[in-house]
Structures are given as C-alpha cells and as structure tokens.
Scaffold this motif. Structure first.
Motif, short mmCIF file in Angstrom:
data_model
loop_
_atom_site.label_atom_id
_atom_site.label_comp_id
_atom_site.label_asym_id
_atom_site.label_seq_id
_atom_site.Cartn_x
_atom_site.Cartn_y
_atom_site.Cartn_z
N VAL A 9 0.85 -1.19 0.00
CA VAL A 9 0.00 0.00 0.00
C VAL A 9 0.88 1.24 0.00
CG1 VAL A 9 -1.95 -1.09 1.14
CG2 VAL A 9 -0.16 -0.06 2.53
N SER A 10 0.25 2.39 -0.04
CA SER A 10 0.97 3.66 -0.09
C SER A 10 1.73 3.95 1.20
CB SER A 10 -0.01 4.81 -0.37
OG SER A 10 0.58 6.06 -0.13
N VAL A 11 3.00 4.28 1.08
CA VAL A 11 3.80 4.67 2.25
C VAL A 11 3.23 5.94 2.87
CG1 VAL A 11 6.07 5.40 3.06
CG2 VAL A 11 5.88 3.62 1.33
N LEU A 12 2.85 6.89 2.03
CA LEU A 12 2.32 8.16 2.53
C LEU A 12 1.03 7.97 3.30
CD1 LEU A 12 2.89 10.37 -0.65
CD2 LEU A 12 4.46 9.82 1.18
N GLY A 13 0.18 7.06 2.81
CA GLY A 13 -1.06 6.79 3.52
C GLY A 13 -0.80 6.22 4.90
N CYS A 14 0.18 5.33 5.01
CA CYS A 14 0.54 4.74 6.32
C CYS A 14 1.11 5.82 7.25
CB CYS A 14 1.55 3.62 6.13
SG CYS A 14 0.91 2.19 5.23
N ILE A 44 14.16 20.78 10.70
CA ILE A 44 13.63 21.06 9.37
C ILE A 44 13.66 19.81 8.49
CG2 ILE A 44 14.13 22.33 7.23
CD1 ILE A 44 14.95 24.69 8.90
N MET A 45 14.54 18.86 8.84
CA MET A 45 14.71 17.67 8.00
C MET A 45 13.40 16.89 7.81
SD MET A 45 17.51 14.59 8.23
CE MET A 45 16.64 13.58 9.43
N PRO A 46 12.64 16.58 8.88
CA PRO A 46 11.37 15.87 8.65
C PRO A 46 10.40 16.67 7.79
CG PRO A 46 11.99 15.76 10.97
CD PRO A 46 12.91 16.74 10.31
N ILE A 47 10.44 18.00 7.94
CA ILE A 47 9.54 18.86 7.15
C ILE A 47 9.90 18.76 5.67
CG2 ILE A 47 8.78 21.22 6.75
CD1 ILE A 47 9.36 21.79 9.71
N ILE A 48 11.21 18.78 5.40
CA ILE A 48 11.66 18.65 4.01
C ILE A 48 11.26 17.29 3.44
CG2 ILE A 48 13.70 18.48 2.53
CD1 ILE A 48 15.06 20.52 4.33
N ILE A 49 11.47 16.24 4.23
CA ILE A 49 11.16 14.88 3.78
C ILE A 49 9.68 14.74 3.47
CG2 ILE A 49 11.09 12.46 4.45
CD1 ILE A 49 13.56 13.03 6.20
N LEU A 50 8.83 15.08 4.48
CA LEU A 50 7.40 14.90 4.30
C LEU A 50 6.84 15.86 3.25
CD1 LEU A 50 6.33 14.43 8.04
CD2 LEU A 50 6.70 12.68 6.30
N GLY A 51 7.34 17.10 3.25
CA GLY A 51 6.87 18.08 2.27
C GLY A 51 7.16 17.65 0.84
N SER A 52 8.37 17.13 0.63
CA SER A 52 8.73 16.70 -0.73
C SER A 52 7.93 15.47 -1.17
CB SER A 52 10.23 16.40 -0.79
OG SER A 52 10.58 15.33 0.08
N TYR A 84 4.76 14.47 0.15
CA TYR A 84 3.35 14.81 0.00
C TYR A 84 3.12 15.80 -1.14
CZ TYR A 84 2.67 12.51 4.47
OH TYR A 84 2.62 11.59 5.48
N GLY A 85 4.13 16.61 -1.46
CA GLY A 85 4.01 17.55 -2.56
C GLY A 85 4.11 16.87 -3.91
N GLY A 86 4.52 15.60 -3.91
CA GLY A 86 4.62 14.86 -5.17
C GLY A 86 5.92 15.10 -5.92
N TRP A 87 6.86 15.77 -5.27
CA TRP A 87 8.14 16.07 -5.93
C TRP A 87 9.10 14.89 -5.88
CZ3 TRP A 87 7.68 20.56 -2.12
CH2 TRP A 87 6.77 21.51 -2.60
#
Length: 447
Positions: free
Chosen positions: A165-170, A240-248, A250-253
């Motif tokens: 399943v989707s990693v992001l969903g988990c 800031i590292m988790p923000i960069i990871i999750l933002g990139s 979830y942003g689809g980048w």
C-alpha cells in the motif's frame, strides 16, 4: 497443524534468545519438511519480494538519523524546549521528555536510539527536579516508541512494503494516534509526579548531590566551550529535516526513497558545517551502523517472507479467523482478541520483525472484518509500541533502565499506570473508532 507447530517453535526460540531471523528460518524448515515445499522456489520468491527500491529507504533513513544523532540534536532540542514556559516548571520536564522523544524518534527512526539519546540527557534533569526513580525510566521507555507513530516512520515503510500500500497513507494514518499518545503520556506523568509528591526525602538528598555534580559539569563545559570553535546551538536546522522529507513526498516532488536520499544529503553538511560535530570518524561509524542495521533487516525480511508465504499456503489466516469466530462472531470481540495477540507478539519480538510477520498474516483477517488497511496500520503501530514496554519481557523497558540508571522493579508500577491510562485508551480509540486514524488519509485523498 504444521503452521501451529511452527508458531510454537518460533515463540520458544524467541523466549530462549535465538536470533529472530534464525527462529524464522527454523520454523520455515519445519513446514518445508512437513509439506514437501520446494526451498529453492521459496528462496527465489523471497528474493524477488525484497528486491524493491522502496526498501532502500531503510538504510538511508538509518544513516541520516545516525548523522543527526551524532550531531548533538538531542541536547539542543531539549535545551530549546527548556527555554519555554513549559520547560521552567518541574512537571514540564516530563512533558519535554515526551515531546523530545516524539520528535527525535521521528528524526532518527529508531526507538532504541531515542531511548539512549533522550534518556541520557533527560534522566539527570528529571532527578534534579525530584522525579521518582521508577517514573524516569518508565516515562522514557514509553515515550521512546513514539517514533513508530510520528512520521517518517521506518515501521510504516515496512508495513507499506508488506501490505503493498501507499507509504504516505501509512504515515498519515498514525499521526493522530501519535499525537493523542503524546498528550495522554504528558498528562499521566504529571498526575504520577504530583501523587508521589516529588519523591521521598532520600531522593531529595541524592538530588542535592546530583545538583552539585551538574553545576560542576556545567562549569567545566563552559570552560571547554571557550577553547573550541563556536558551534550551532539551534535545533531548528535538524528539525527542518522531517519537514523537508514529508513536504517533498506529499508535494509529489519526490518518492519515499528519493526523500530518504535527500535527508542524507541534508544531514551531512548540517552536521559538518553548522553543528561541527561530524568528522570522518563519525561519518564512518554512521555508515557502519546503517550497513549493519540494513543487513540485519534484509536478512530478517528474507526469512520472514519465506515463513509468511508458508503460513499463507497452510491457510493460517483462515485458521486464525476460524478460531476467533469460534469463540465469538462479534467483530469487536474479535478485534479485542487480535489486539491481545499483537501485544503478546510485541513483547516477544522487535518491532520490525513483528511488522513484517504479522502484516501478511493478519491483513486477510482484517479485510474479512471490513477493516481498511490504513486503519490496520494504525492499530498495528500502537499495538507493537505498547508490546515493547509491556512486562515481563518489555525490551525497551530494560534498555531504559540501563540508560537512566533506574531499577526495573521501581519502573513496573509507573509503567503499568502509563499503559492503563495512556496506551490502552489510545489503542481502544484507534481500534474501535476508525475515523480517528482514517480521517487524515480520507481528507488528503489516500482512501
């Protein structure tokens, strides 16, 4: 019948201390001999399953977490929070401990690393403020597993791989249960602290001695700091590292694997040029640690994949579901029994092994009960976290005792209280109120 014998052998091997992957291998051999399954085909199937780009995220996240750990994030994180209004109160130190463990666990991706780092930093501070010895160890152990629920979580990556399943969903499904657990642990530790009245007279005398030691250590640290190059003291660059990871992600980048690689590229210059803690020796140690961790996990995943396929071939999910429905056909009673089973397994094995083994076995059962896979991810995460601190085995409880210097016998009572009034309420809400964990995935379009 062979599957049940294999499970019994697996549990016995875990109890007597056999390495996890060897226990899985022995159980697999038993089923192979009994059924005549082709070992070569099983090995090929296991290899094909673990030959996944997604699994590259594990050593990359471990490496990034190790680099950040050696960069002194724990100390800087605690110092930053202590400057707030919450940090100036005695009970606020317990709240700081819980929050620091949640944030650090998300950055490092390792419960044991969180307990080791935050425990060694916060234990002297908690004792200085008359926290009972048992509460210190119990609180750090309970908070150390929050990284399982706060993304990015290595455990949820393994779940996503095993469940396809989707990693992001988990990641999203476990956020709200993780936040609830942070709140409940913070409240319960305040109540325990006030009930204990800050410790007995003997503890206060010891704490007076500790205060003097801390003062002398601080004075020595100030003198040492003057002779060294000025280092970055803010925890913001690392946070800031988790923000960069999750933002990139979830942003689809970026994909999860690409984001993990980016976290390493970010952690290296921050550790070298800002915190000035990372040199060649530290980098080499981090690389070796990531390699060892990845090697152990991959070996374990291969053997678990083999035994999982054998269990499914032997219709173990149907046998378990049949056994449970034979006791009761009520969905909520069956969920209660499954939760108890997962907690027991969490007491016997580490979180990674449990996730890889239980996901393919229990997922068909959860599907039959009309439980969404992301809801199951949240239930599994809370269960495994609670299992790691539940006596009598409780691997993280003993680790916390060694790190903090707390005696395990003194940790048992506060641990039980934290389980009863923080972990179990979170598990009940997560299990029986699906919207609690599926609200965010639905909102963001992952369901």
């Amino acid at each position: 019948m062979l599957a049940l014998i294999a499970i019994l052998v697996l549990i016995v091997s875990m109890v007597i201390g056999v390495p996890v992957y060897l226990g899985f291998l022995v159980a697999s051999v038993i089923i192979c001999f009994g059924t005549g399954a082709d070992p070569q085909m099983l090995l090929m199937n296991g290899y094909n399953k673990i030959n996944s780009v997604l699994l590259l995220t594990i050593p990359l996240f471990v490496l990034a977490g190790s680099l950040i750990n050696n960069g002194g994030l724990g100390e800087k994180l605690v110092n930053a929070v202590e400057k707030t209004k919450v940090g100036k109160s005695k009970t606020g130190l317990g709240v700081i401990t819980v929050v620091a463990c949640a944030v650090f666990g998300a950055v490092s991706g390792s419960s044991s690393a969180t307990v080791s780092c935050i425990g060694s930093i916060m234990a002297p501070r908690l004792r200085e403020n008359n926290y009972p010895d048992g509460l210190i160890g119990a609180l750090i152990a309970s908070s150390g597993v929050l990284g399982i629920l706060i993304p990015p979580s290595m455990l949820m990556i393994l779940f996503a791989w095993a469940a396809n399943v989707s990693v992001l969903g988990c990641f999203i499904a476990t956020v709200v249960p993780g936040i609830l657990l942070v709140i409940l642990l913070s409240i319960v530790q305040v109540v325990i602290y006030k009930k204990e009245n800050g410790g007995v007279t003997e503890a206060i005398i010891k704490n007076a001695q500790i205060k003097e030691e801390i003062k002398s250590e601080k004075a020595a640290a100030k003198l040492a700091a003057k002779s060294k190059k000025k280092k970055g003291e803010s925890a913001i660059p690392a946070l800031i590292m988790p923000i960069i990871i999750l933002g990139s992600i979830y942003g689809g980048w970026l994909t999860a694997t690409e984001a993990a690689a980016l976290s390493v590229l970010y952690a290296i210059p921050i550790g070298i040029f800002y915190y000035k803690e990372i040199d060649w020796k530290v980098y080499r140690a981090a690389m070796l640690d990531a390699g060892r961790t990845a090697g152990v996990i991959m070996a374990m995943m291969l053997t678990v994949q083999i035994i999982s396929r054998l269990f499914i071939t032997e219709n173990l999910p149907d046998l378990i579901l049949g056994f449970l429905t034979g006791i009761s056909d009520n969905k909520y009673v069956i969920l209660l029994m499954i939760n108890i089973f997962m907690v027991i397994m969490g007491m016997l094995m580490d979180d990674c092994s449990n996730t890889i083994l239980l996901t393919p076995i229990l997922l068909p059962i959860m599907t039959a009960l009309d439980i969404h896979v992301l809801h199951f991810a949240a239930i599994l995460g809370v269960n495994i976290g609670m299992g790691n601190i539940t006596p009598p085995t409780a691997p993280l409880l003993y680790l916390s005792g060694r790190i903090t210097g707390s005696q395990v016998k003194n940790m048992l009572k506060p641990t039980i209280i934290l389980i009863l009034f923080a972990w179990i309420p979170t598990l009940i809400i997560t299990t029986y109120f699906p919207g609690f964990s599926t609200f965010l995935p639905k909102l963001l379009g992952y369901m």
